[in-house]
Design an enzyme around this catalytic site. Structure first.
Site, PDB file in Angstrom:
ATOM      1  CG  PHE A  61      -2.010   1.026   1.375  1.00  0.00           C
ATOM      2  CD1 PHE A  61      -3.227   0.492   0.459  1.00  0.00           C
ATOM      3  CD2 PHE A  61      -1.806   2.166   1.815  1.00  0.00           C
ATOM      4  CE1 PHE A  61      -4.036   1.409   0.540  1.00  0.00           C
ATOM      5  CE2 PHE A  61      -2.904   2.980   1.909  1.00  0.00           C
ATOM      6  CZ  PHE A  61      -4.208   2.765   1.152  1.00  0.00           C
TER       7      PHE A  61
ATOM      8  CG  ASP B  44      -0.351  -2.797   6.751  1.00  0.00           C
ATOM      9  OD1 ASP B  44      -1.317  -3.385   7.155  1.00  0.00           O
ATOM     10  OD2 ASP B  44       0.112  -1.651   6.196  1.00  0.00           O
TER      11      ASP B  44
ATOM     12  CE1 TYR C 260      -9.412   2.249   6.561  1.00  0.00           C
ATOM     13  CE2 TYR C 260      -8.442   3.026   8.729  1.00  0.00           C
ATOM     14  CZ  TYR C 260      -8.241   2.921   7.380  1.00  0.00           C
ATOM     15  OH  TYR C 260      -7.204   3.422   6.464  1.00  0.00           O
ATOM     16  CE  LYS C 261      -8.226  -0.546   4.607  1.00  0.00           C
ATOM     17  NZ  LYS C 261      -6.656  -0.391   4.286  1.00  0.00           N
TER      18      LYS C 261
ATOM     19  NE  ARG D 121      -9.962  -2.389  -3.409  1.00  0.00           N
ATOM     20  CZ  ARG D 121      -9.589  -1.785  -2.353  1.00  0.00           C
ATOM     21  NH1 ARG D 121      -8.446  -2.425  -1.694  1.00  0.00           N
ATOM     22  NH2 ARG D 121     -10.338  -0.862  -1.615  1.00  0.00           N
TER      23      ARG D 121
HETATM   24  C1  LIG Z   1      -5.865   0.632   4.649  1.00  0.00           C
HETATM   25  C2  LIG Z   1      -4.611   0.608   4.391  1.00  0.00           C
HETATM   26  C3  LIG Z   1      -3.745   1.325   5.113  1.00  0.00           C
HETATM   27  C4  LIG Z   1      -4.292   2.732   5.745  1.00  0.00           C
HETATM   28  O1  LIG Z   1      -3.649   3.632   6.392  1.00  0.00           O
HETATM   29  P1  LIG Z   1      -4.172   4.888   7.171  1.00  0.00           P
HETATM   30  O2  LIG Z   1      -2.985   5.386   8.225  1.00  0.00           O
HETATM   31  O3  LIG Z   1      -5.251   4.211   8.234  1.00  0.00           O
HETATM   32  O4  LIG Z   1      -4.611   5.808   6.265  1.00  0.00           O
HETATM   33  C5  LIG Z   1      -2.428   1.207   5.054  1.00  0.00           C
HETATM   34  N1  LIG Z   1      -1.711   0.171   4.811  1.00  0.00           N
HETATM   35  C6  LIG Z   1      -2.602  -0.752   4.187  1.00  0.00           C
HETATM   36  C7  LIG Z   1      -1.960  -2.102   3.549  1.00  0.00           C
HETATM   37  C8  LIG Z   1      -3.964  -0.646   3.807  1.00  0.00           C
HETATM   38  O5  LIG Z   1      -4.684  -1.369   3.307  1.00  0.00           O
END
Ligand SMILES: *Cc1c(COP(=O)(O)O)cnc(C)c1O
Length: 412
Positions: A126, A197, A222-223, A371
Site C-alpha cells: 500500500f 501490515d 475500519y476495514k 475490487r
Molecule cells: C488501508 C490501509 C492503510 C491505511 O492507512 P491509514 O493510516 O489508516 O490511512 C495502510 N496500509 C494498508 C496495507 C492498507 O490497506
C-alpha cells in the site's frame, strides 16, 4: 428464481455465521462488497457511541477517564484484537493510524539493527507503507534506504544489509497473499526484523503472528473489523522485543508514569511505551463494541465461508461476464488470496460507478481494477448471485457507458 439463486439460498441456510448479519445496520437495496475498505455499522457500535456521548462524556465528564475505562481503552481494545491475530493480550495496543504506527515501529526497528541500511518492501505494498518508509530513510539519513522490489523478488532480496522487512500480507489491489511464515523465517535467517501490515488480514482470515514468530505488526480497524471511519489502528510488538523498543514519538502516554508530570521521559514497561498522546475516545468506544462481535466466531469457519463466497463470485463472473472483457486479477488459487476478488477492465471506473448506482457497492483502484470485498460476517451467497446478475446486466446493455459514470470523484 434461477437455479444459481436457489443453490445460494441453500448454502445460506446452512451457513454457520448466518446469524451475524443481523448484527449490522445494512441499508435496504444495497449489496455491500466494500467491507475491505470501510466495514458497515454494527448495531452495538451505534448504541455504544450514543451511550459514550450522552452518558460518559455528557454526564460523567472528565470522571469517565477512571469510571468508564477510557484510560485503558487502548489495551482493552488491543486485547480483543490480539485474539484475532494470534498474539497475547499484552502484545497489542490500539492507537493512532496505521501510517503513524508504521512510522513508530519501523523507526524503532531500524534503531534495533544499527549498521544495516535497508528497509525492504515490495511494489505491491500500500502506498502509505512505502511513503512512510521513504520518509524514515530521509529522516534518519546515515545511508538508510527504502528498497522496493517486485513481489516475487522479496525472498531473494533479503540479505544481511536488511534491517527490516516491511510487507502487507494481503495486497490491497489484487488480494494476493504473501507466505507469512516463509518470509518471516527468511528475514530472521538474515538477521532482519519482520513487520507485517495486517490491514486486509485482521478479521478477514486467520492470522497467527506468534505461530510464525513475527516481530512487529500494524493494521487498521475500519476495514474487516468494522470500527468506523478513521477508527484507531493497532500495533503488535512481540514480547521478547518490547523492552528494547525506543519509541521515536516519545509522548506522555508512553511514559512510565504520565500523571507524575515529570520533566524527563522514561518509557513505560511493555507495549504501552508505543502510545503517544490522548486518543479519540468516541472512536475507541465504537471499535470496542464492534470487536465484541467476534466473541465465539470460529476463524476457520470464517475463512471457509470467505473462500466459498470468493470462489462462486469468480466462477459466476467468468461464466456470465467474461465475454465483456473482464479478466481475473486475483490469484485463482484460494490459498494465495485474501478475502477479496479483483477483476481488471479498461473501463473499470465507469463500470464500478454503474454498479454502485444499482446498489452493488465495490470500489475501483487505478489504473483498471474493480475490487469486491467479501466480508463473511454479513455477505450471503445470494448476494454473490445477485451482484453478478446486476454486473452482467450493466455489461450486456452497456449502461455503464455514460459521461456521468466516467466522471471521477476524489475518493474512488
Ligand atoms: C488501508 C490501509 C492503510 C491505511 O492507512 P491509514 O493510516 O489508516 O490511512 C495502510 N496500509 C494498508 C496495507 C492498507 O490497506
Amino acid at each position: 428464481m434461477t437455479a444459481d439463486r436457489q443453490a445460494a439460498q441453500r448454502q445460506d441456510e446452512t451457513d454457520l455465521l448466518r446469524h451475524m448479519r443481523d448484527e449490522f445496520l445494512l441499508p435496504d437495496g444495497v449489496i455491500y462488497l466494500d467491507g475491505n475498505s470501510l466495514g458497515p455499522l454494527p448495531r452495538r457500535a451505534r448504541e455504544r457511541v450514543a451511550r459514550a456521548g450522552a452518558h460518559e462524556w455528557g454526564n460523567d465528564l472528565i470522571r469517565s477517564w477512571n469510571t468508564a475505562g477510557w484510560f485503558d481503552l487502548h489495551s482493552t481494545v488491543g486485547a480483543k484484537i490480539a485474539r484475532l491475530i494470534g498474539a497475547e493480550a499484552d502484545e497489542v495496543v490500539a492507537a493512532d493510524s496505521t501510517s503513524i504506527n508504521l512510522f513508530k515501529l519501523s523507526v524503532a526497528a531500524a534503531r534495533l539493527r544499527p549498521g544495516r541500511r535497508v528497509i525492504l518492501s515490495d511494489s505491491g505494498n500500500f502506498p502509505t507503507d512505502l511513503y512512510i518508509g521513504q520518509g524514515i530513510a530521509d529522516l534518519l539519513g546515515q545511508g538508510l534506504e527504502m528498497r522496493i522490489v517486485d513481489r516475487d523478488q522479496v525472498l531473494s532480496a533479503i540479505d544481511e544489509t536488511v534491517a527490516l522487512v516491511m510487507l502487507t500480507e494481503v495486497d490491497f489491489r489484487d488480494g494476493r497473499r504473501h507466505d507469512v511464515a516463509a518470509v518471516t523465517a527468511a528475514a530472521h535467517k538474515a538477521g532482519a526484523l519482520m513487520l507485517w501490515d495486517l490491514c486486509h488480514s485482521a478479521g478477514a482470515l486467520p492470522v497467527d503472528l506468534n505461530g510464525v514468530g513475527a516481530d512487529l505488526a500494524v493494521g487498521c480497524s475500519y476495514k474487516y473489523l468494522n470500527g468506523g471511519p478513521g477508527a484507531p489502528a493497532f500495533l503488535f510488538v512481540a514480547r521478547r522485543l518490547q523492552a528494547d523498543i525506543r519509541p521515536p514519538l516519545s509522548g506522555w502516554w508512553g511514559h512510565d508514569r504520565p500523571f507524575d508530570f515529570v520533566t524527563g521521559y522514561r518509557a513505560a514497561e511493555g507495549i504501552r511505551r508505543n502510545l503517544c498522546g490522548t486518543q479519540p475516545i468516541l472512536s475507541f468506544s465504537a471499535l470496542d463494541a464492534a470487536l465484541d462481535l467476534w466473541d465465539g466466531v470460529d476463524m476457520a469457519a470464517l475463512r471457509a465461508k470467505s473462500v466459498a463466497l470468493c470462489e462462486s463470485f469468480i466462477a459466476l463472473v467468468e461464466r456470465d461476464c467474461g465475454q465483456y472483457g473482464l479478466t481475473l486479477a486475483s490469484p485463482r488459487e484460494a490459498e494465495r488470496r485474501g478475502s477479496q476478488v479483483s477483476f481488471r477492465h479498461p473501463e473499470g471506473y465507469a463500470i464500478m460507478q454503474a454498479l454502485i448506482a444499482r446498489g452493488v457497492i465495490g470500489d475501483f483502484r487505478a489504473p483498471d481494477v474493480l475490487r469486491f470485498g467479501f466480508a463473511p460476517l454479513y455477505i450471503r451467497h445470494v448476494d454473490v448471485v445477485d451482484a453478478v446478475a446486476i454486473l452482467h446486466n450493466i455489461l450486456a446493455t452497456g449502461s455503464w457507458d455514460t459521461p456521468e459514470f466516467r466522471a471521477r470523484s476524489a475518493v474512488t
